[in-house]
Design an enzyme around this catalytic site. Structure first.
Site, PDB file in Angstrom:
ATOM      1  CB  SER A 127      -0.865  -0.169   1.222  1.00 33.50           C
ATOM      2  OG  SER A 127      -1.183   1.367   1.822  1.00 33.50           O
ATOM      3  CE1 TYR A 152      -3.898  -2.299   5.394  1.00 31.03           C
ATOM      4  CE2 TYR A 152      -3.273   0.080   4.750  1.00 31.03           C
ATOM      5  CZ  TYR A 152      -3.508  -1.042   4.299  1.00 31.03           C
ATOM      6  OH  TYR A 152      -3.841  -1.296   3.128  1.00 31.03           O
TER       7      TYR A 152
HETATM    8  N1  LIG Z   1      -8.678  -0.218  -1.445  1.00 34.44           N
HETATM    9  C1  LIG Z   1      -7.757   0.330  -1.382  1.00 34.44           C
HETATM   10  O1  LIG Z   1      -7.699   1.529  -1.782  1.00 34.44           O
HETATM   11  C2  LIG Z   1      -6.376  -0.468  -1.228  1.00 34.44           C
HETATM   12  C3  LIG Z   1      -5.178   0.473  -1.267  1.00 34.44           C
HETATM   13  C4  LIG Z   1      -3.978  -0.254  -0.817  1.00 34.44           C
HETATM   14  C5  LIG Z   1      -3.816  -1.511  -0.533  1.00 34.44           C
HETATM   15  N2  LIG Z   1      -5.087  -2.285  -0.526  1.00 34.44           N
HETATM   16  C6  LIG Z   1      -4.893  -3.786  -0.193  1.00 34.44           C
HETATM   17  O2  LIG Z   1      -5.512  -4.490  -1.135  1.00 34.44           O
HETATM   18  C7  LIG Z   1      -6.025  -5.598  -0.604  1.00 34.44           C
HETATM   19  C8  LIG Z   1      -7.439  -5.578  -0.871  1.00 34.44           C
HETATM   20  O3  LIG Z   1      -8.311  -4.560  -0.320  1.00 34.44           O
HETATM   21  P1  LIG Z   1      -9.794  -4.313  -0.419  1.00 34.44           P
HETATM   22  O4  LIG Z   1     -10.129  -2.802  -0.607  1.00 34.44           O
HETATM   23  O5  LIG Z   1     -10.302  -5.124  -1.697  1.00 34.44           O
HETATM   24  O6  LIG Z   1     -10.546  -4.979   0.742  1.00 34.44           O
HETATM   25  P2  LIG Z   1     -11.722  -5.669   1.021  1.00 34.44           P
HETATM   26  O7  LIG Z   1     -12.025  -5.823   2.478  1.00 34.44           O
HETATM   27  O8  LIG Z   1     -12.842  -5.649   0.120  1.00 34.44           O
HETATM   28  O9  LIG Z   1     -10.776  -7.336   0.629  1.00 34.44           O
HETATM   29  C9  LIG Z   1     -10.213  -7.963   1.550  1.00 34.44           C
HETATM   30  C10 LIG Z   1     -10.878  -9.401   1.497  1.00 34.44           C
HETATM   31  O10 LIG Z   1     -10.090 -10.257   2.376  1.00 34.44           O
HETATM   32  C11 LIG Z   1     -10.672 -11.215   3.170  1.00 34.44           C
HETATM   33  N3  LIG Z   1     -10.025 -11.485   4.478  1.00 34.44           N
HETATM   34  C12 LIG Z   1      -9.703 -10.397   5.370  1.00 34.44           C
HETATM   35  N4  LIG Z   1      -9.059 -10.919   6.083  1.00 34.44           N
HETATM   36  C13 LIG Z   1      -8.935 -12.362   6.000  1.00 34.44           C
HETATM   37  C14 LIG Z   1      -8.128 -13.684   6.510  1.00 34.44           C
HETATM   38  N5  LIG Z   1      -7.471 -13.377   7.712  1.00 34.44           N
HETATM   39  N6  LIG Z   1      -8.177 -14.444   5.829  1.00 34.44           N
HETATM   40  C15 LIG Z   1      -9.114 -14.833   4.675  1.00 34.44           C
HETATM   41  N7  LIG Z   1      -9.485 -13.651   4.125  1.00 34.44           N
HETATM   42  C16 LIG Z   1      -9.422 -12.705   4.716  1.00 34.44           C
HETATM   43  C17 LIG Z   1     -12.087 -10.179   3.445  1.00 34.44           C
HETATM   44  O11 LIG Z   1     -13.216 -11.133   3.635  1.00 34.44           O
HETATM   45  C18 LIG Z   1     -12.317  -9.604   2.122  1.00 34.44           C
HETATM   46  O12 LIG Z   1     -12.988 -10.127   1.115  1.00 34.44           O
HETATM   47  C19 LIG Z   1      -5.524  -5.772   0.889  1.00 34.44           C
HETATM   48  O13 LIG Z   1      -4.607  -6.148   1.183  1.00 34.44           O
HETATM   49  C20 LIG Z   1      -5.531  -3.971   1.089  1.00 34.44           C
HETATM   50  O14 LIG Z   1      -4.468  -3.835   2.214  1.00 34.44           O
HETATM   51  C21 LIG Z   1      -6.120  -1.610  -0.937  1.00 34.44           C
END
Ligand SMILES: NC(=O)c1ccc[n+]([C@@H]2O[C@H](COP(=O)([O-])OP(=O)(O)OC[C@H]3O[C@@H](n4cnc5c(N)ncnc54)[C@H](O)[C@@H]3O)[C@@H](O)[C@H]2O)c1
Length: 316
Positions: A127, A152
């Site tokens: 991130s 985080y």
């Molecule tokens: N959305 C953003 O702007 C953004 C920016 C930077 C990084 N990220 C990273 O991208 C990734 C996805 O983010 P997102 O926005 O799609 O979030 P999201 O919450 O929609 O997706 C994450 C998924 O992981 C699952 N999950 C969480 N903990 C878990 C565990 N212990 N075991 C199995 N499944 C688990 C959740 O149920 C969820 O479906 C994450 O790693 C997040 O840190 C997102």
């Protein structure tokens, strides 16, 4: 290709899965359907995937070592796209231990499960928050990542360093992708773009923390998905890190202006104090990803917001 997508029922993971299935890959989704937001949204995200014979779902938690090792041994993937994580920045300040368990121990379990297998490519989702309070912008991959503003962010830094040490010791091919403020349909409900669109469309007041001058490098999920697919094909180096952003930071107040223009609804704004854990700006230097991966964001903010406004209005 046979690919495991952890967190595949979430916002970004479900979009990546759409694309992988369209391109005839076999996908195994590992997701625990955590209750950070309504699990019905996640069930809907994978509705079409479940109808595809190239898709399998393994419901479970990445912190469960035995489950992870068995799932990987049974499926034998060629690549793992690791997105599963506890995600939001602010709640991590008061629940750091939970974030560490999911994001660091979870990542460790995946790396442990593949360390003795030959050539399973590992794509780690990091991130922009790893750049923390750095004042030099735009952020470059070679910049220091020593001052994270939230637990985080530190879990993402820890995940990156685990990836490096497992690559170094076990030759696991690793690509780390640092994502910048991803938006688009299916976005998580806690994130600013969706929250603002929903509240504005419902005629509710929106809270702006600070003076609205904080900037984010909003990047459309289709562009991010494209970046992941390019990382899957990348073989030149066996360990590398890329920013996936848009390289065009937008002030919060200007984002609200775009939502107003697209929706035709004038927002009611309440200004509140700057929030702990927030950083003033995220701004990606994407020249490395452009040059080496051929990554090129194409979705204009106004177009992406317009698509999201239609999506939100369809749900209200
Ligand atoms: N959305 C953003 O702007 C953004 C920016 C930077 C990084 N990220 C990273 O991208 C990734 C996805 O983010 P997102 O926005 O799609 O979030 P999201 O919450 O929609 O997706 C994450 C998924 O992981 C699952 N999950 C969480 N903990 C878990 C565990 N212990 N075991 C199995 N499944 C688990 C959740 O149920 C969820 O479906 C994450 O790693 C997040 O840190 C997102």
């Amino acid at each position: 290709m046979k690919i495991i997508v952890t967190g595949g029922a979430g916002f970004i993971g479900s979009h990546i899965t759409d694309r992988l299935l369209k391109e005839k890959n076999q996908v195994l989704c590992i997701d625990n359907f955590d209750n950070f937001y309504d699990i019905k949204e996640k069930q809907k995200n994978i509705e079409s995937h479940l109808k595809n014979r190239d898709y399998k779902l393994a419901e479970g938690d990445i912190t469960d070592k035995n489950f992870i090792s068995k799932t990987i041994n049974d499926f034998l993937p060629e690549a793992i796209i690791h997105l599963a994580a506890k995600t939001a920045v602010r709640p991590s300040i008061n629940t750091a231990e939970l974030y560490y368990h999911s994001n660091v121990t979870g990542t460790l379990n995946l790396l442990e499960a593949i360390k003795d297998k030959k050539n399973i490519k590992f794509i780690f989702t990091s991130s922009s928050s790893v750049y923390g309070l750095n004042t030099k912008v735009p952020f470059e991959e070679k910049d220091s990542i020593l001052n994270p503003a939230s637990p985080y962010a530190s879990t993402k830094i820890a995940g990156e360093s685990l990836c490096f040490s497992y690559h170094y010791n076990y030759k696991i091919p690793v690509v780390i992708l640092r994502l910048f403020s991803v938006y688009g349909t299916r976005q998580r409900p806690d994130l600013a773009v969706r929250k603002f669109i929903e509240r504005i469309c419902r005629g509710e007041e929106i809270s702006v923390f600070g003076d609205g001058g904080t900037s984010r490098d909003y990047t459309h999920v289709y562009d991010i998905t494209d970046g992941f697919c390019r990382a899957l094909d990348y073989t030149k180096k066996s360990f590398d890190i890329f920013n996936l952003g848009n390289s065009e930071p937008v002030k919060l107040i200007d984002l609200i202006g775009i939502i107003q223009k697209v929706s035709g609804i004038k927002p009611r704004i309440r200004y509140e104090n700057f929030q702990q854990g927030d950083v003033p700006i995220t701004y990606a230097d994407i020249s490395k990803a452009r040059k080496i991966l051929g990554y090129k964001p194409t979705v204009e903010l106004k177009t992406g917001i317009s698509e999201m406004v239609d999506w939100v209005q369809g749900k209200l």
